[in-house]
Design an enzyme around this catalytic site. Sequence first.
Site, PDB file in Angstrom:
ATOM      1  N   TYR B 106       0.771  -1.187   0.176  1.00 40.48           N
ATOM      2  CA  TYR B 106      -0.042   0.000  -0.042  1.00 40.48           C
ATOM      3  C   TYR B 106       0.791   1.262  -0.193  1.00 40.48           C
ATOM      4  O   TYR B 106       0.340   2.334   0.374  1.00 40.48           O
ATOM      5  CB  TYR B 106      -1.029   0.022   1.240  1.00 40.48           C
ATOM      6  CG  TYR B 106      -1.909  -1.397   1.161  1.00 40.48           C
ATOM      7  CD1 TYR B 106      -2.969  -1.220   0.261  1.00 40.48           C
ATOM      8  CD2 TYR B 106      -2.122  -2.324   1.946  1.00 40.48           C
ATOM      9  CE1 TYR B 106      -3.808  -2.405   0.227  1.00 40.48           C
ATOM     10  CE2 TYR B 106      -2.645  -3.237   1.971  1.00 40.48           C
ATOM     11  CZ  TYR B 106      -3.617  -3.273   0.994  1.00 40.48           C
ATOM     12  OH  TYR B 106      -4.506  -4.230   0.968  1.00 40.48           O
ATOM     13  N   ASP B 168      -1.417 -10.907   8.703  1.00 41.14           N
ATOM     14  CA  ASP B 168      -0.798 -12.106   8.411  1.00 41.14           C
ATOM     15  C   ASP B 168       0.724 -11.873   8.632  1.00 41.14           C
ATOM     16  O   ASP B 168       1.470 -12.940   8.582  1.00 41.14           O
ATOM     17  CB  ASP B 168      -0.779 -12.311   6.745  1.00 41.14           C
ATOM     18  CG  ASP B 168      -1.916 -13.308   6.386  1.00 41.14           C
ATOM     19  OD1 ASP B 168      -2.166 -13.842   7.345  1.00 41.14           O
ATOM     20  OD2 ASP B 168      -2.400 -13.319   5.245  1.00 41.14           O
ATOM     21  N   HIS B 407       5.367  -6.063  -4.312  1.00 36.76           N
ATOM     22  CA  HIS B 407       3.734  -6.279  -4.629  1.00 36.76           C
ATOM     23  C   HIS B 407       2.907  -5.215  -4.309  1.00 36.76           C
ATOM     24  O   HIS B 407       3.440  -4.365  -3.670  1.00 36.76           O
ATOM     25  CB  HIS B 407       3.447  -7.614  -3.764  1.00 36.76           C
ATOM     26  CG  HIS B 407       3.414  -7.415  -2.420  1.00 36.76           C
ATOM     27  ND1 HIS B 407       2.270  -7.073  -1.687  1.00 36.76           N
ATOM     28  CD2 HIS B 407       4.377  -7.724  -1.500  1.00 36.76           C
ATOM     29  CE1 HIS B 407       2.708  -6.889  -0.293  1.00 36.76           C
ATOM     30  NE2 HIS B 407       3.903  -7.213  -0.294  1.00 36.76           N
ATOM     31  N   TYR B 488     -11.343  -1.341  -0.466  1.00 32.26           N
ATOM     32  CA  TYR B 488     -11.347  -0.894   1.166  1.00 32.26           C
ATOM     33  C   TYR B 488     -10.130  -0.344   1.574  1.00 32.26           C
ATOM     34  O   TYR B 488     -10.141   0.435   2.584  1.00 32.26           O
ATOM     35  CB  TYR B 488     -11.660  -2.138   1.867  1.00 32.26           C
ATOM     36  CG  TYR B 488     -10.449  -2.727   2.547  1.00 32.26           C
ATOM     37  CD1 TYR B 488      -9.557  -3.694   1.696  1.00 32.26           C
ATOM     38  CD2 TYR B 488     -10.094  -2.738   3.648  1.00 32.26           C
ATOM     39  CE1 TYR B 488      -8.359  -4.081   2.245  1.00 32.26           C
ATOM     40  CE2 TYR B 488      -8.755  -3.180   4.295  1.00 32.26           C
ATOM     41  CZ  TYR B 488      -8.089  -3.865   3.478  1.00 32.26           C
ATOM     42  OH  TYR B 488      -7.037  -4.568   4.193  1.00 32.26           O
ATOM     43  N   ARG B 489      -9.108  -0.111   0.735  1.00 30.68           N
ATOM     44  CA  ARG B 489      -7.940   0.386   0.828  1.00 30.68           C
ATOM     45  C   ARG B 489      -7.035   0.460  -0.289  1.00 30.68           C
ATOM     46  O   ARG B 489      -7.379  -0.482  -0.942  1.00 30.68           O
ATOM     47  CB  ARG B 489      -7.246  -0.608   2.121  1.00 30.68           C
ATOM     48  CG  ARG B 489      -5.868  -0.396   2.805  1.00 30.68           C
ATOM     49  CD  ARG B 489      -5.726  -1.296   3.925  1.00 30.68           C
ATOM     50  NE  ARG B 489      -4.310  -1.245   4.416  1.00 30.68           N
ATOM     51  CZ  ARG B 489      -3.807  -2.262   4.914  1.00 30.68           C
ATOM     52  NH1 ARG B 489      -4.479  -3.167   5.540  1.00 30.68           N
ATOM     53  NH2 ARG B 489      -2.585  -1.905   5.707  1.00 30.68           N
TER      54      ARG B 489
HETATM   55  C1  LIG Z   1       3.095 -10.377   2.603  1.00 25.57           C
HETATM   56  C2  LIG Z   1       2.049  -9.290   3.160  1.00 25.57           C
HETATM   57  C3  LIG Z   1       0.764  -9.839   3.860  1.00 25.57           C
HETATM   58  C4  LIG Z   1      -0.158  -8.713   4.507  1.00 25.57           C
HETATM   59  N1  LIG Z   1      -1.066  -9.183   5.031  1.00 25.57           N
HETATM   60  C5  LIG Z   1      -1.911  -8.164   5.577  1.00 25.57           C
HETATM   61  C6  LIG Z   1      -3.056  -8.731   6.528  1.00 25.57           C
HETATM   62  O1  LIG Z   1      -3.365  -9.897   6.767  1.00 25.57           O
HETATM   63  N2  LIG Z   1      -3.724  -7.750   6.858  1.00 25.57           N
HETATM   64  C7  LIG Z   1      -3.500  -6.414   6.877  1.00 25.57           C
HETATM   65  O2  LIG Z   1      -4.304  -5.497   7.153  1.00 25.57           O
HETATM   66  N3  LIG Z   1      -2.481  -5.990   6.363  1.00 25.57           N
HETATM   67  C8  LIG Z   1      -1.803  -6.781   5.635  1.00 25.57           C
HETATM   68  N4  LIG Z   1      -0.479  -6.478   4.910  1.00 25.57           N
HETATM   69  C9  LIG Z   1      -0.149  -4.986   4.685  1.00 25.57           C
HETATM   70  C10 LIG Z   1       0.624  -4.471   5.857  1.00 25.57           C
HETATM   71  O3  LIG Z   1       1.932  -5.110   5.896  1.00 25.57           O
HETATM   72  C11 LIG Z   1       0.202  -4.235   7.133  1.00 25.57           C
HETATM   73  O4  LIG Z   1      -1.305  -3.958   7.096  1.00 25.57           O
HETATM   74  C12 LIG Z   1       0.955  -3.378   8.111  1.00 25.57           C
HETATM   75  O5  LIG Z   1       0.626  -3.675   9.354  1.00 25.57           O
HETATM   76  C13 LIG Z   1       0.726  -1.933   7.925  1.00 25.57           C
HETATM   77  O6  LIG Z   1       2.013  -1.404   8.182  1.00 25.57           O
HETATM   78  P1  LIG Z   1       2.328  -0.755   9.777  1.00 25.57           P
HETATM   79  O7  LIG Z   1       1.553  -1.305  10.705  1.00 25.57           O
HETATM   80  O8  LIG Z   1       3.853  -0.629   9.925  1.00 25.57           O
HETATM   81  O9  LIG Z   1       1.698   0.700   9.369  1.00 25.57           O
HETATM   82  P2  LIG Z   1       2.097   2.065   8.886  1.00 25.57           P
HETATM   83  O10 LIG Z   1       3.029   1.874   7.466  1.00 25.57           O
HETATM   84  O11 LIG Z   1       3.227   2.566  10.028  1.00 25.57           O
HETATM   85  O12 LIG Z   1       1.158   2.760   8.772  1.00 25.57           O
HETATM   86  C14 LIG Z   1       0.163   2.531   7.727  1.00 25.57           C
HETATM   87  C15 LIG Z   1      -0.495   4.162   7.283  1.00 25.57           C
HETATM   88  O13 LIG Z   1      -1.247   4.506   8.271  1.00 25.57           O
HETATM   89  C16 LIG Z   1      -1.101   5.830   8.364  1.00 25.57           C
HETATM   90  N5  LIG Z   1      -0.627   6.030   9.812  1.00 25.57           N
HETATM   91  C17 LIG Z   1       0.422   5.098  10.495  1.00 25.57           C
HETATM   92  N6  LIG Z   1       0.355   5.780  11.659  1.00 25.57           N
HETATM   93  C18 LIG Z   1      -0.178   6.784  12.046  1.00 25.57           C
HETATM   94  C19 LIG Z   1      -0.369   7.604  12.901  1.00 25.57           C
HETATM   95  N7  LIG Z   1       0.335   7.350  14.275  1.00 25.57           N
HETATM   96  N8  LIG Z   1      -1.042   8.774  12.631  1.00 25.57           N
HETATM   97  C20 LIG Z   1      -1.732   9.098  11.481  1.00 25.57           C
HETATM   98  N9  LIG Z   1      -1.346   8.352  10.541  1.00 25.57           N
HETATM   99  C21 LIG Z   1      -0.793   7.004  10.733  1.00 25.57           C
HETATM  100  C22 LIG Z   1      -0.167   6.485   7.376  1.00 25.57           C
HETATM  101  O14 LIG Z   1      -0.704   6.845   6.297  1.00 25.57           O
HETATM  102  C23 LIG Z   1       0.683   5.194   7.072  1.00 25.57           C
HETATM  103  O15 LIG Z   1       1.236   5.083   5.775  1.00 25.57           O
HETATM  104  C24 LIG Z   1       0.354  -7.296   4.417  1.00 25.57           C
HETATM  105  C25 LIG Z   1       1.425  -7.263   3.685  1.00 25.57           C
HETATM  106  C26 LIG Z   1       2.400  -8.104   3.250  1.00 25.57           C
HETATM  107  C27 LIG Z   1       3.587  -7.683   2.692  1.00 25.57           C
END
Ligand SMILES: Cc1cc2nc3c(=O)[nH]c(=O)nc-3n(C[C@H](O)[C@H](O)[C@H](O)COP(=O)(O)OP(=O)(O)OC[C@H]3O[C@@H](n4cnc5c(N)ncnc54)[C@H](O)[C@@H]3O)c2cc1C
Lengths: 545, 545
Positions: B106, B168, B407, B488-489
């Site tokens: 994303y 995941d 991806h 949804y995203r």
């Molecule tokens: C192989 C694979 C499988 C995955 N499976 C899943 C899954 O099952 N379910 C799922 O949900 N996702 C999945 N993902 C997507 C992703 O990896 C996860 O959602 C991950 O938890 C998001 O990254 P993060 O928690 O570091 O969030 P961040 O990257 O830190 O945050 C995401 C976004 O939210 C906003 N944000 C973050 N923190 C703040 C804050 N404090 N204040 C305001 N805005 C903020 C920003 O815009 C940021 O870019 C997958 C990814 C991969 C590569």
Amino acid sequence: PDTIPRTRGLALPQGISKPAFLSAISSLRAILGGENVEINDGELKNGWYMEHPNTHDMMPILSSEEFVASAVVYPGSVSEVQTITQWANQHLIPISPISLGRNLGYGGSAPRVRGSVTIDLGRRMNKILDINAEDFTCLVEPGVTFYALYEEIQRRGLGDKLWIDCPDLGGGSVVGNTLDRGVGYTPYGDHWAMHAGLEVVLPQGEVVRTGMGALPGNNTWQSFPYGFGPVSDGIFSQSNFGIVTKMGMTLMPNPGGYESFMYTFQNESDLAPLIEIIRPLRISNILENVAQLRHGLQTISVKGLPRTTYYSGSGPIPESIIHEELKKTPTGDCTWVYYGMTYGPPHIRKYKTDIIDAEFHKIPGCRKIDPSTLPTDEYFWSRDKIAAGEPDLEELLWTNWVPNGCHIAFSPVSPIRGTDASKLYELAKNRHAEAGIDLMPAFCVGLREMHLIVEIVFDGKDEGMKKRAEKCLRDMIDDAAALGYGEYRTHLALMDQVASTYSWNDNALMKLNEKLKDALDPNGILAPGRCGIWPKRYRGRGWEM
Amino acid sequence: PDTIPRTRGLALPQGISKPAFLSAISSLRAILGGENVEINDGELKNGWYMEHPNTHDMMPILSSEEFVASAVVYPGSVSEVQTITQWANQHLIPISPISLGRNLGYGGSAPRVRGSVTIDLGRRMNKILDINAEDFTCLVEPGVTFYALYEEIQRRGLGDKLWIDCPDLGGGSVVGNTLDRGVGYTPYGDHWAMHAGLEVVLPQGEVVRTGMGALPGNNTWQSFPYGFGPVSDGIFSQSNFGIVTKMGMTLMPNPGGYESFMYTFQNESDLAPLIEIIRPLRISNILENVAQLRHGLQTISVKGLPRTTYYSGSGPIPESIIHEELKKTPTGDCTWVYYGMTYGPPHIRKYKTDIIDAEFHKIPGCRKIDPSTLPTDEYFWSRDKIAAGEPDLEELLWTNWVPNGCHIAFSPVSPIRGTDASKLYELAKNRHAEAGIDLMPAFCVGLREMHLIVEIVFDGKDEGMKKRAEKCLRDMIDDAAALGYGEYRTHLALMDQVASTYSWNDNALMKLNEKLKDALDPNGILAPGRCGIWPKRYRGRGWEM
Ligand SMILES: Cc1cc2nc3c(=O)[nH]c(=O)nc-3n(C[C@H](O)[C@H](O)[C@H](O)COP(=O)(O)OP(=O)(O)OC[C@H]3O[C@@H](n4cnc5c(N)ncnc54)[C@H](O)[C@@H]3O)c2cc1C
Ligand SMILES: Cc1cc2nc3c(=O)[nH]c(=O)nc-3n(C[C@H](O)[C@H](O)[C@H](O)COP(=O)(O)OP(=O)(O)OC[C@H]3O[C@@H](n4cnc5c(N)ncnc54)[C@H](O)[C@@H]3O)c2cc1C
């Protein structure tokens, strides 16, 4: 029905002369049709629940003429609602939407600002737009009552499949109750959490659909609540940011069986340990619904007889009398009564009821009441209906407790903890004793929190009692806030006080609310003051009470 | 680790000269300390999941230098976050918050607007502030990962009592994932619905606590999500309206047992009837978690070997090869694999698994795979862990499918209906065939809706493949919108397109979002363009892509 004497004349909106008001109303009549715009200059009739007024609060805790509308309008379509907002912006006349206006205990159908024009949405916009028996959802207009939704589901032969969730009284609207974040008593009791999708007319007249509703041609508006981007639904609940014209609601699948149960507990002091037992059972869904733990006095009052049947002294009814009277009932002597329901096929229910029974019996003197020993008019059977999603009205009966029975609610939120339950109960007890008012507390146990609901029943014609009831309420709100408890919802008269308890960091949340209000409603026409949110034109001019 | 060649130099914020930028950065350094402000002028290293960069998107679908930060700052406290917003307003420099920055698929850690200053909250603000084993809640700072929360619960000896829910991959943050409305695989999988309480720094620097958090001294911030008045939490998810510095999350009570199960289905055409079977089971909670129905190709790709192991032709891998390869696996030949879990003590599980088994077997050729026949390194056991709330990383393996495996996701929402599943599957299949890309669809079944998740795995160094992948995605988004499905995203690069599909009534929802944005962020400094929301200073100036 009783009437309220008019001493202040037609309730004109502040700053609008009578001719200007009448001319504005004529122009609205010209658009909506004369029959859909009523000036409120006749008698103020109080009616009763089923024939409630839409012009004022029929259960006034302050002066009866405080919360009174200048006129009532009946839009028949979304575009007429838009027209009304545009009209209000043009004339700077405050407007106040209701769905059904049965928000008794919280202000009924009344506007917060005297002289507002009430938009009675329910009268003409009352269609069930969709019942989807595959997705277990529905889409309704503001005027759809819990009764109407329930009956339509039965009429379509879907009663075996789809359940609704209703509050204790079924005559309210699904939309109005949900927007005020009301609760019901099946596992779908958190109505706000269970809604999916809104259509909203904003204060300046734009129409928005939230969630998937914003995607043309979608078929998920009621099945996925979020959509893409910010989730804006929340800002339209308990606020004055928009007029909701459609709402989606999820429906519960028939769980395949259900069973009500009732336990009594003897001592006042059983409260704390019992709440400690309830918490883990509730969070793990062994206790599955928003159950009620009620004081024994409610078992007496809900029989619908006046308190003078039992006691004619002044001050709160003595405990000894409560116990004496309870002994005569099928419930038997007790201090607390727990009403719950378990869902599913018999062996699944048994798994849960066995655990509940063993846990509840850890309280000495705990008794399980066998429903088969209860007469058919026993209140238990009303709870049984409601916990199975069938609307009812029996709860109204306790308003007979005093003559001209009015009521107003104190509804603080607390963790499901013994110490918290005790603190809130003591606080309410002390303030009721001071005020000389009977205390009828019920703990409604949500998932991780409980609402204590204390309904003060007062004589609407007894000015002294009204004053005492108001003082009792205001004192309880302050006492509770000092201990860290806040109300989940409140009456018009108390909104400023309650909002002011949510004051962290120099009222940062209210400042955010005000920023949103000014952005969405720059002329401040929509329900000024609701939930303590005053638009710029009103702010700092002494409107708070 | 691979690096991205720099051809465009330091990514300066638009309209800011280099000296002005450097001087602004010096003033920020003076406040936060030099070690907490890094100019991003070095090599752009890509790293991998566990050592991901916080300066750019390590999986770029567009030019590698598009989504790149000018600098990264590491606040250590809420007041430092406030300082940063004030600094940004003063210098009109865009800032972009991340929690962990592992939002792979994303946009990772990248800002939407090139040259933004990334606020890496996770580095220093990573405390678990509270774990409450009575209320089953916790309160965390942005840097708390699913792993960290899980491990702390074990460390405190509460693992037997409290479960978390994780996506995941467990290396993301609870806050970032939840704000982007991510999902996990226990019954608490809808993270947004499960959060309770936010602390937010608004774009102009004010700090707000939502819900009960606004009541000084409260003890219900994490147990009651609503508070009094409008519920504003929603507007801080998938938006650019605030920086979240604390978030409450509910925790699941240990259900007293659990059991994973796996079924395979032979034919592509089993999809529609299977989805019809799943819907009522899921809505009535017989199927209790956000289960996954995956295409057989994923069973192969998640072994972590490159596609050339199986096929080296161009165009999508032929179905005959997928079937041949599956035959060699413990899963056996099939087209679809269903992974689910049931919770509770054995006899309660049996009640549910018996129903599921009977229903699934209505599909001819359905096979239940006996877990005891599966080797310990089989992917099934990873799903087993995740559905029981234990973080894992195995899911990463399918990114090895192509060299330089990147991806990007296509994630439309649909009802749980056979016809909808088929339409989405066909649409994805056609567009993948056109683009010559392997299709790996998974249906994640929520409660009343499902997300189809299609991850396009592409070679980050193959410009031709990147172009094809982008076209494939954009075509799928348009095709889906034409049929009424919306994402949804989405990835940074696609946010404008996706937002524009939510266009009902002349983009009324976006206009509302813009009104809120302008009210809260008049200088447009916070994450401009995120989720398609452009502040006034940027709007209509060609920033959309
Ligand atoms: C192989 C694979 C499988 C995955 N499976 C899943 C899954 O099952 N379910 C799922 O949900 N996702 C999945 N993902 C997507 C992703 O990896 C996860 O959602 C991950 O938890 C998001 O990254 P993060 O928690 O570091 O969030 P961040 O990257 O830190 O945050 C995401 C976004 O939210 C906003 N944000 C973050 N923190 C703040 C804050 N404090 N204040 C305001 N805005 C903020 C920003 O815009 C940021 O870019 C997958 C990814 C991969 C590569
Ligand atoms: C004996 C008794 C028992 C009760 N038990 C319960 C209970 O168990 N649970 C419970 O929740 N309540 C209970 N109540 C309170 C109340 O009766 C119900 O909540 C009732 O459903 C609310 O009235 P209504 O649906 O007609 O809403 P309305 O009065 O129409 O609406 C309530 C408020 O919401 C706002 N509003 C309504 N419609 C709109 C709209 N379309 N757009 C914007 N704003 C709008 C307005 O500010 C309005 O004043 C009880 C009351 C009594 C007297």
